[in-house]
Design a protein around this motif. Structure first.
Motif, PDB file in Angstrom:
ATOM      1  N   MET A   1       2.975  -2.128 -10.664  1.00 32.92           N
ATOM      2  CA  MET A   1       2.941  -2.148  -9.232  1.00 32.92           C
ATOM      3  C   MET A   1       1.586  -3.296  -8.906  1.00 32.92           C
ATOM      4  N   ASP A   2       1.843  -4.324  -8.022  1.00 34.64           N
ATOM      5  CA  ASP A   2       0.910  -5.181  -7.769  1.00 34.64           C
ATOM      6  C   ASP A   2       0.204  -4.646  -6.750  1.00 34.64           C
ATOM      7  N   LYS A   3      -1.100  -4.046  -6.855  1.00 31.13           N
ATOM      8  CA  LYS A   3      -1.533  -3.011  -6.055  1.00 31.13           C
ATOM      9  C   LYS A   3      -2.250  -3.943  -4.968  1.00 31.13           C
ATOM     10  N   LEU A   4      -2.663  -5.157  -5.210  1.00 30.60           N
ATOM     11  CA  LEU A   4      -3.446  -5.893  -4.318  1.00 30.60           C
ATOM     12  C   LEU A   4      -2.535  -6.433  -3.135  1.00 30.60           C
ATOM     13  N   ARG A   5      -1.190  -6.762  -3.620  1.00 27.48           N
ATOM     14  CA  ARG A   5      -0.316  -7.415  -2.678  1.00 27.48           C
ATOM     15  C   ARG A   5       0.147  -6.044  -1.606  1.00 27.48           C
ATOM     16  N   ALA A   6       0.159  -5.091  -2.549  1.00 27.23           N
ATOM     17  CA  ALA A   6       0.710  -3.646  -1.708  1.00 27.23           C
ATOM     18  C   ALA A   6      -0.375  -3.312  -0.619  1.00 27.23           C
ATOM     19  N   LEU A   7      -1.748  -3.621  -0.968  1.00 27.11           N
ATOM     20  CA  LEU A   7      -2.746  -3.372   0.018  1.00 27.11           C
ATOM     21  C   LEU A   7      -2.652  -4.155   1.217  1.00 27.11           C
ATOM     22  N   LYS A   8      -2.345  -5.642   0.872  1.00 21.22           N
ATOM     23  CA  LYS A   8      -2.158  -6.441   2.105  1.00 21.22           C
ATOM     24  C   LYS A   8      -0.996  -6.141   2.722  1.00 21.22           C
ATOM     25  N   TYR A   9       0.027  -5.799   2.140  1.00 19.69           N
ATOM     26  CA  TYR A   9       1.157  -5.380   3.087  1.00 19.69           C
ATOM     27  C   TYR A   9       0.644  -4.000   3.887  1.00 19.69           C
ATOM     28  N   PHE A  10       0.228  -3.253   3.364  1.00 20.85           N
ATOM     29  CA  PHE A  10      -0.112  -1.873   4.170  1.00 20.85           C
ATOM     30  C   PHE A  10      -0.976  -2.211   5.129  1.00 20.85           C
ATOM     31  N   ILE A  11      -2.023  -3.101   5.224  1.00 23.73           N
ATOM     32  CA  ILE A  11      -2.829  -3.551   6.221  1.00 23.73           C
ATOM     33  C   ILE A  11      -2.116  -4.390   7.491  1.00 23.73           C
ATOM     34  N   LYS A  12      -1.260  -5.138   7.018  1.00 29.80           N
ATOM     35  CA  LYS A  12      -0.285  -5.762   7.988  1.00 29.80           C
ATOM     36  C   LYS A  12       0.597  -4.947   8.892  1.00 29.80           C
ATOM     37  N   VAL A  13       1.113  -3.833   8.049  1.00 33.31           N
ATOM     38  CA  VAL A  13       2.028  -2.941   8.703  1.00 33.31           C
ATOM     39  C   VAL A  13       0.986  -2.039   9.447  1.00 33.31           C
ATOM     40  N   ALA A  14      -0.023  -1.735   9.102  1.00 30.82           N
ATOM     41  CA  ALA A  14      -1.001  -0.845  10.048  1.00 30.82           C
ATOM     42  C   ALA A  14      -1.157  -1.685  11.279  1.00 30.82           C
ATOM     43  N   ASP A  15      -1.412  -3.024  11.149  1.00 30.44           N
ATOM     44  CA  ASP A  15      -2.095  -3.726  12.218  1.00 30.44           C
ATOM     45  C   ASP A  15      -0.716  -4.071  13.318  1.00 30.44           C
ATOM     46  N   THR A  16       0.482  -4.225  12.794  1.00 26.84           N
ATOM     47  CA  THR A  16       1.719  -4.524  13.541  1.00 26.84           C
ATOM     48  C   THR A  16       2.265  -3.321  14.040  1.00 26.84           C
ATOM     49  N   LEU A  17       2.333  -2.361  13.233  1.00 24.63           N
ATOM     50  CA  LEU A  17       3.354  -1.227  13.104  1.00 24.63           C
ATOM     51  C   LEU A  17       4.820  -1.550  13.150  1.00 24.63           C
ATOM     52  N   ASP A  27       6.436 -13.520   4.698  1.00 28.04           N
ATOM     53  CA  ASP A  27       8.088 -14.422   4.360  1.00 28.04           C
ATOM     54  C   ASP A  27       8.703 -13.551   3.302  1.00 28.04           C
ATOM     55  N   VAL A  28       8.681 -12.297   3.275  1.00 27.01           N
ATOM     56  CA  VAL A  28       9.873 -11.541   2.509  1.00 27.01           C
ATOM     57  C   VAL A  28      10.461 -10.470   3.357  1.00 27.01           C
ATOM     58  N   PRO A  29      11.494  -9.852   2.805  1.00 27.19           N
ATOM     59  CA  PRO A  29      12.202  -8.907   3.511  1.00 27.19           C
ATOM     60  C   PRO A  29      11.442  -7.852   3.917  1.00 27.19           C
ATOM     61  N   ALA A  30      11.864  -6.960   4.960  1.00 23.48           N
ATOM     62  CA  ALA A  30      11.134  -5.945   5.420  1.00 23.48           C
ATOM     63  C   ALA A  30      11.259  -4.889   4.399  1.00 23.48           C
ATOM     64  N   SER A  31      12.569  -4.929   3.777  1.00 23.65           N
ATOM     65  CA  SER A  31      12.779  -3.740   2.461  1.00 23.65           C
ATOM     66  C   SER A  31      11.923  -3.865   1.526  1.00 23.65           C
ATOM     67  N   SER A  32      11.287  -5.078   1.352  1.00 25.05           N
ATOM     68  CA  SER A  32      10.204  -5.289   0.197  1.00 25.05           C
ATOM     69  C   SER A  32       8.794  -4.574   0.451  1.00 25.05           C
ATOM     70  N   ILE A  33       8.524  -4.963   1.799  1.00 25.03           N
ATOM     71  CA  ILE A  33       7.450  -4.413   2.439  1.00 25.03           C
ATOM     72  C   ILE A  33       7.524  -2.712   2.206  1.00 25.03           C
ATOM     73  N   SER A  34       8.462  -2.355   2.660  1.00 25.40           N
ATOM     74  CA  SER A  34       8.620  -0.635   2.884  1.00 25.40           C
ATOM     75  C   SER A  34       8.490  -0.128   1.152  1.00 25.40           C
ATOM     76  N   ARG A  35       9.326  -0.802   0.249  1.00 29.98           N
ATOM     77  CA  ARG A  35       9.327  -0.450  -1.115  1.00 29.98           C
ATOM     78  C   ARG A  35       7.931  -0.600  -1.873  1.00 29.98           C
ATOM     79  N   ARG A  36       6.929  -1.632  -1.446  1.00 33.23           N
ATOM     80  CA  ARG A  36       5.757  -1.680  -2.022  1.00 33.23           C
ATOM     81  C   ARG A  36       4.803  -0.701  -1.373  1.00 33.23           C
ATOM     82  N   ILE A  37       5.118  -0.286  -0.255  1.00 34.89           N
ATOM     83  CA  ILE A  37       4.146   0.692   0.580  1.00 34.89           C
ATOM     84  C   ILE A  37       4.545   2.008  -0.009  1.00 34.89           C
TER      85      ILE A  37
END
Length: 306
Positions: A1-17, A27-37
């Motif tokens: 797992m690319d943890k740094l990328r996952a952390l960036k995704y997590f922060i963005k989801v936390a900010d935007t809900l 610029d990636v599918p929402a499913s990729s964001i969900s899977r990484r988190i």
């Protein structure tokens, strides 16, 4: 797992809900964001987000984790930016937040000179009375009026922010010159609106701090508009000395000296420049902090700071 990328995704989801909004941001599918988190949650052994078909929210553990992660990511970004700046002349975006009136009258002329010397630094200036959090990436420097801020940020006072009662000689000739707080009763007042409410005038009557029984005739959050109305003999203003200095020097307004103290606060206030010590190491921030301080910090006749 690319943890740094996952952390960036997590922060963005936390900010935007929103997984969808986070996906658009990267610029990636929402499913990729969900899977990484989901992988991140498995890695830390805790559920960070509540997910339903219609909404996303942080769990209690997610809120705790977010606060730590956001701080760590900000420090990492600062370290990377420091290395980049040390390898070349100061460049990149410098984000500054400043209270509007002080920004227009005092800060912006200084920043124009700063840009002449450091043209590779892009200045992003927000003029707002809203107090901004310096703990994230939004602002590097903030200039605010008020009492000395908490210890978690570096606070350097630029101006004592002494409030002065002033009016035109024509107004005073017509309405009379008050000498005490009680004499203010019935006088026309040009009042400043802060971020949350109109700033009330306070006067000390010898025993207590009271609100003078003035008559508001014009309210604005723009100091220039208030002073313009005062110069048109529409009333008295109670504003910081730095905002009235030129009008007093030109004789358009005169100071109304009362025998009792008058102001907008019972405690000492000032104009403060705020920044995080950890980000001061970045050349563009250090240069801007010192440039602003040297140009705007008020000094006594002997050179000492007020």
């Amino acid at each position: 797992m690319d943890k740094l990328r996952a952390l960036k995704y997590f922060i963005k989801v936390a900010d935007t809900l929103s997984f969808t909004e986070a996906g658009r941001a990267f610029d990636v599918p929402a499913s990729s964001i969900s899977r990484r988190i989901a992988e991140l949650e498995n890695s830390v052994g805790a559920v960070l987000l509540h997910r339903t078909t219609r909404s996303v929210s942080l769990t209690e553990m997610g809120e705790t984790y977010l606060a730590q992660v956001r701080s760590g990511m900000a420090q990492l970004a600062a370290a990377e930016e420091l290395l980049k700046d040390q390898a070349s002349r100061p460049s990149g975006t410098l984000r500054i937040s400043c209270t509007p009136s002080y920004g227009r009258m005092k800060l912006l002329p200084v920043l124009q000179d700063f840009s002449d010397i450091y043209p590779d630094v892009l200045l992003d200036v927000d003029l707002s009375d809203e107090l901004q959090d310096l703990g994230g990436d939004k602002y590097d420097i903030a200039l605010r009026a008020g009492s000395e801020p908490e210890n978690r940020v570096v606070a350097r006072r630029l101006d004592p922010n002494i409030f002065i009662l002033a009016a035109s000689t024509t107004y005073l000739a017509t309405r009379g010159t008050p000498r005490t707080v009680e004499d203010l009763k019935g006088h026309s007042a040009l009042m400043y609106r802060g971020s949350k409410s109109v700033l009330k005038w306070l006067g000390f009557d010898g025993k207590n701090w009271i609100t003078p029984r003035i008559v508001p005739t014009f309210i604005s959050n723009d100091v220039a508009s208030l002073t313009a109305m005062a110069c048109k003999h529409r009333g008295m203003v109670l504003l910081p000395e730095w905002s009235l200095r030129e009008y007093l020097q030109r004789g358009e307004l005169v100071t109304v000296d009362l025998s009792q103290p008058v102001g907008i606060s019972r405690t000492e206030v000032g104009i403060y420049m705020l920044y995080l010590q950890s980000r001061y190491l970045i050349p563009k921030i250090r240069l801007a902090v010192e440039f602003i301080y040297q140009r705007l910090a008020q000094r006594n006749d002997d050179g000492s700071l007020k």
